[in-house]
Design a protein around this motif. Structure first.
Motif, mmCIF file in Angstrom:
data_model
loop_
_atom_site.group_PDB
_atom_site.id
_atom_site.type_symbol
_atom_site.label_atom_id
_atom_site.label_comp_id
_atom_site.label_asym_id
_atom_site.label_seq_id
_atom_site.Cartn_x
_atom_site.Cartn_y
_atom_site.Cartn_z
ATOM 1 N N ALA A 320 -49.852 -14.554 -10.866
ATOM 2 C CA ALA A 320 -50.718 -14.420 -12.035
ATOM 3 C C ALA A 320 -49.958 -14.969 -13.241
ATOM 4 O O ALA A 320 -48.995 -14.354 -13.708
ATOM 5 C CB ALA A 320 -51.107 -12.966 -12.260
ATOM 6 N N SER A 322 -49.632 -16.577 -17.136
ATOM 7 C CA SER A 322 -50.230 -16.637 -18.477
ATOM 8 C C SER A 322 -49.610 -17.791 -19.259
ATOM 9 O O SER A 322 -48.403 -18.005 -19.213
ATOM 10 C CB SER A 322 -50.021 -15.318 -19.228
ATOM 11 O OG SER A 322 -48.647 -15.001 -19.315
ATOM 12 N N ASP A 323 -50.466 -18.529 -19.962
ATOM 13 C CA ASP A 323 -50.037 -19.682 -20.762
ATOM 14 C C ASP A 323 -50.886 -19.685 -22.030
ATOM 15 O O ASP A 323 -52.093 -19.938 -21.983
ATOM 16 C CB ASP A 323 -50.244 -20.978 -19.978
ATOM 17 C CG ASP A 323 -49.668 -22.208 -20.681
ATOM 18 O OD1 ASP A 323 -49.528 -22.177 -21.921
ATOM 19 O OD2 ASP A 323 -49.389 -23.211 -19.996
ATOM 20 N N ARG A 324 -50.260 -19.423 -23.162
ATOM 21 C CA ARG A 324 -51.027 -19.286 -24.408
ATOM 22 C C ARG A 324 -51.402 -20.625 -25.037
ATOM 23 O O ARG A 324 -52.157 -20.666 -26.009
ATOM 24 C CB ARG A 324 -50.251 -18.447 -25.433
ATOM 25 C CG ARG A 324 -48.946 -19.021 -25.898
ATOM 26 C CD ARG A 324 -48.375 -18.225 -27.073
ATOM 27 N NE ARG A 324 -49.196 -18.372 -28.249
ATOM 28 C CZ ARG A 324 -49.055 -19.347 -29.144
ATOM 29 N NH1 ARG A 324 -48.126 -20.279 -28.973
ATOM 30 N NH2 ARG A 324 -49.844 -19.409 -30.194
ATOM 31 N N ASN A 330 -53.795 -20.698 -17.079
ATOM 32 C CA ASN A 330 -54.043 -19.258 -17.106
ATOM 33 C C ASN A 330 -54.831 -18.830 -15.875
ATOM 34 O O ASN A 330 -55.856 -19.440 -15.558
ATOM 35 C CB ASN A 330 -54.848 -18.870 -18.357
ATOM 36 C CG ASN A 330 -53.958 -18.629 -19.549
ATOM 37 O OD1 ASN A 330 -52.950 -17.941 -19.456
ATOM 38 N ND2 ASN A 330 -54.321 -19.206 -20.679
ATOM 39 N N THR A 332 -54.932 -16.518 -11.824
ATOM 40 C CA THR A 332 -54.263 -16.082 -10.600
ATOM 41 C C THR A 332 -54.350 -17.177 -9.549
ATOM 42 O O THR A 332 -55.441 -17.650 -9.229
ATOM 43 C CB THR A 332 -54.882 -14.781 -10.078
ATOM 44 O OG1 THR A 332 -54.777 -13.766 -11.089
ATOM 45 C CG2 THR A 332 -54.183 -14.305 -8.816
ATOM 46 N N GLU A 349 -59.703 -16.945 -13.240
ATOM 47 C CA GLU A 349 -59.175 -17.203 -14.572
ATOM 48 C C GLU A 349 -58.464 -15.968 -15.134
ATOM 49 O O GLU A 349 -57.755 -16.054 -16.130
ATOM 50 C CB GLU A 349 -60.307 -17.604 -15.528
ATOM 51 C CG GLU A 349 -61.094 -18.838 -15.110
ATOM 52 C CD GLU A 349 -60.279 -20.103 -15.210
ATOM 53 O OE1 GLU A 349 -59.365 -20.146 -16.056
ATOM 54 O OE2 GLU A 349 -60.544 -21.049 -14.448
ATOM 55 N N LEU A 351 -55.929 -12.470 -14.764
ATOM 56 C CA LEU A 351 -54.620 -12.157 -14.204
ATOM 57 C C LEU A 351 -54.748 -10.938 -13.297
ATOM 58 O O LEU A 351 -54.925 -9.820 -13.769
ATOM 59 C CB LEU A 351 -53.609 -11.895 -15.316
ATOM 60 C CG LEU A 351 -53.426 -13.012 -16.339
ATOM 61 C CD1 LEU A 351 -52.381 -12.619 -17.381
ATOM 62 C CD2 LEU A 351 -53.032 -14.316 -15.664
ATOM 63 N N GLN A 357 -46.805 -11.066 -11.711
ATOM 64 C CA GLN A 357 -47.194 -11.388 -13.085
ATOM 65 C C GLN A 357 -46.015 -12.035 -13.821
ATOM 66 O O GLN A 357 -44.918 -11.479 -13.854
ATOM 67 C CB GLN A 357 -47.596 -10.111 -13.818
ATOM 68 C CG GLN A 357 -48.585 -9.236 -13.093
ATOM 69 C CD GLN A 357 -49.988 -9.377 -13.641
ATOM 70 O OE1 GLN A 357 -50.173 -9.832 -14.766
ATOM 71 N NE2 GLN A 357 -50.975 -8.994 -12.855
ATOM 72 N N THR A 359 -45.075 -15.342 -17.126
ATOM 73 C CA THR A 359 -45.533 -16.382 -18.044
ATOM 74 C C THR A 359 -45.197 -17.752 -17.478
ATOM 75 O O THR A 359 -44.391 -17.887 -16.561
ATOM 76 C CB THR A 359 -44.860 -16.234 -19.419
ATOM 77 O OG1 THR A 359 -43.449 -16.432 -19.252
ATOM 78 C CG2 THR A 359 -45.125 -14.867 -20.036
#
Length: 407
Positions: A320, A322-324, A330, A332, A349, A351, A357, A359
């Motif tokens: 999972a 995350s990319d801001r 972003n 899973t 889309e 997580l 988990q 980044t």
């Protein structure tokens, strides 16, 4: 073409190079001689020809810019197309409006379109680039060895020849080195045209006012096995780059350095953070400093994972991520390896709580091998159940990246 608050984002033309150099000079407050400045401008103009230079303009005035260069790197034996970020800068009066973040997003989209699924850069601010998705992937060692501490290795059968830094044997040694060394840039990449390759070797040390010299170590069969880029000035010896393919070549190159002991008081050098300089010397009480060097970012998680050389023939992992900065990373992902073949699917889309988990920057430093999964779990940079983290630790190849270039 994008617009924001009366500004326009577009590609920087070659005839606007002077504005680009002015911006870099202002932001980084470079103090250069006329000759050095001319060499710097020439080098950057060649890079602009090969890469994508984009900027924000206020009318005809360039106020923010970034340059994306095409390279290739070795990732655990797999060749990846890489986007190199450089020439980053914004005039202070235009900061705080998100101009650079939008330029970075545009660069990442360009890289993705060109199938460059990893990006490297030299950070002027590690915290800043961490927020943009990059993470540390290599270190650099700077060392000082006194003339009385220089080693001597007897019984070697090879020989040293001083050569031109662009000698064909130097290029050949590096090509062989890049083929077997994780993390390094492929300087003779087919992604470059022939002229760009030539310019890179010529201008690798463009900021020097002192002539660069080179020495090659040849084994007893007269095959080139290692080289050294160096300078001698003010009774000091400076090693800019040392590359060798075998232990005998390392010893032979250090014997060559030691042969200058009557001419110099100290030897200063820099090399990859993987090189145990002090440990390899008989007198290890040298001055040595290890610092973070380059950072890396995964441009497209799914495509990067598809090409990644996992260990093992059959397993399944859920990540999972995350990319801001970019939305496509972003979500899973499920990585399935069956009979050695890798497939990657984006499950959602969102997580998933039933996945590891992390980044996108943690994923980069982990897959490139700078930090391992167990350590990243320990410092709370990734989270997941113990079974999946143990599997992740087992299927990732071992090896800290080596990177000795600069752009």
């Amino acid at each position: 073409m994008n617009q924001r608050k009366g500004l326009v984002m577009r590609e920087i033309r070659v005839d606007e190079m002077a504005q680009s150099i002015d911006l870099l000079n202002y932001v980084f407050q470079m103090s250069m001689s006329i000759n050095k400045d001319r060499r710097f401008v020439n080098a950057k103009s060649k890079q602009f020809d090969e890469g994508h230079a984009i900027g924000w303009f206020d009318g005809t005035q360039l106020v923010s810019q970034i340059l994306n260069l095409p390279f290739q790197v070795n990732v655990h034996g797999k060749l990846y197309e890489m986007g190199g970020i450089t020439a980053v800068g914004t005039y202070p009066e235009y900061s705080g409006h998100g101009l650079m973040e939008s330029l970075i997003m545009e660069c990442l989209q360009q890289m993705r379109n060109e199938q460059r699924y990893v990006s490297y850069l030299f950070p002027y601010s590690i915290p800043y680039y961490r927020k943009k998705g990059w993470e540390i992937m290599s270190d650099i060692v700077e060392f000082q060895v006194k003339d009385t501490q220089l080693p001597h290795y007897p019984g070697l059968n090879g020989k040293i020849r001083r050569v031109d830094p662009k000698n064909e044997d130097v290029v050949t040694i590096y090509a062989r080195y890049a083929k077997k060394t994780h993390g390094v840039m492929v300087r003779n990449s087919i992604a470059w045209n022939e002229k760009f390759q030539e310019d890179f070797w010529e201008e690798k040390f463009i900021d020097s006012d002192v002539k660069l010299q080179a020495a090659v170590y040849y084994d007893e069969d007269d095959d080139p096995q290692g080289y050294l880029f160096y300078r001698i000035m003010e009774e000091n010896y400076y090693i800019d780059e040392i590359v060798y393919l075998q232990e005998e070549a390392r010893k032979g190159l250090w014997n060559f350095v030691s042969a200058h002991s009557s001419m110099v008081y100290n030897v200063y050098g820099k090399t990859t953070g993987n090189e145990a300089v002090a440990f390899l010397l008989e007198d290890s009480e040298i001055i040595q400093k290890v610092s973070p060097y380059f950072m890396a970012r995964i441009v497209d998680v799914k495509e990067f994972l598809l090409r990644y050389p996992f260990i093992g023939n059959e397993f399944q992992l859920r990540l999972a991520v995350s990319d801001r900065i970019v939305a496509w990373n972003n979500g899973t992902f499920i990585v399935t390896v069956k009979d050695g073949e890798v497939s990657v699917e984006k499950l959602s889309e969102l997580l998933s709580e039933n996945a590891i988990q992390l980044t996108v920057q943690t994923l980069a430093t982990m897959l490139l091998g700078y930090k391992r999964p167990y350590y990243l779990e320990k410092i709370e940079r990734l989270h997941g159940n113990a079974v999946e983290i143990a599997l992740l630790e087992a299927v990732l190849p071992v090896g800290i990246p080596t990177f000795i270039d600069y752009f």
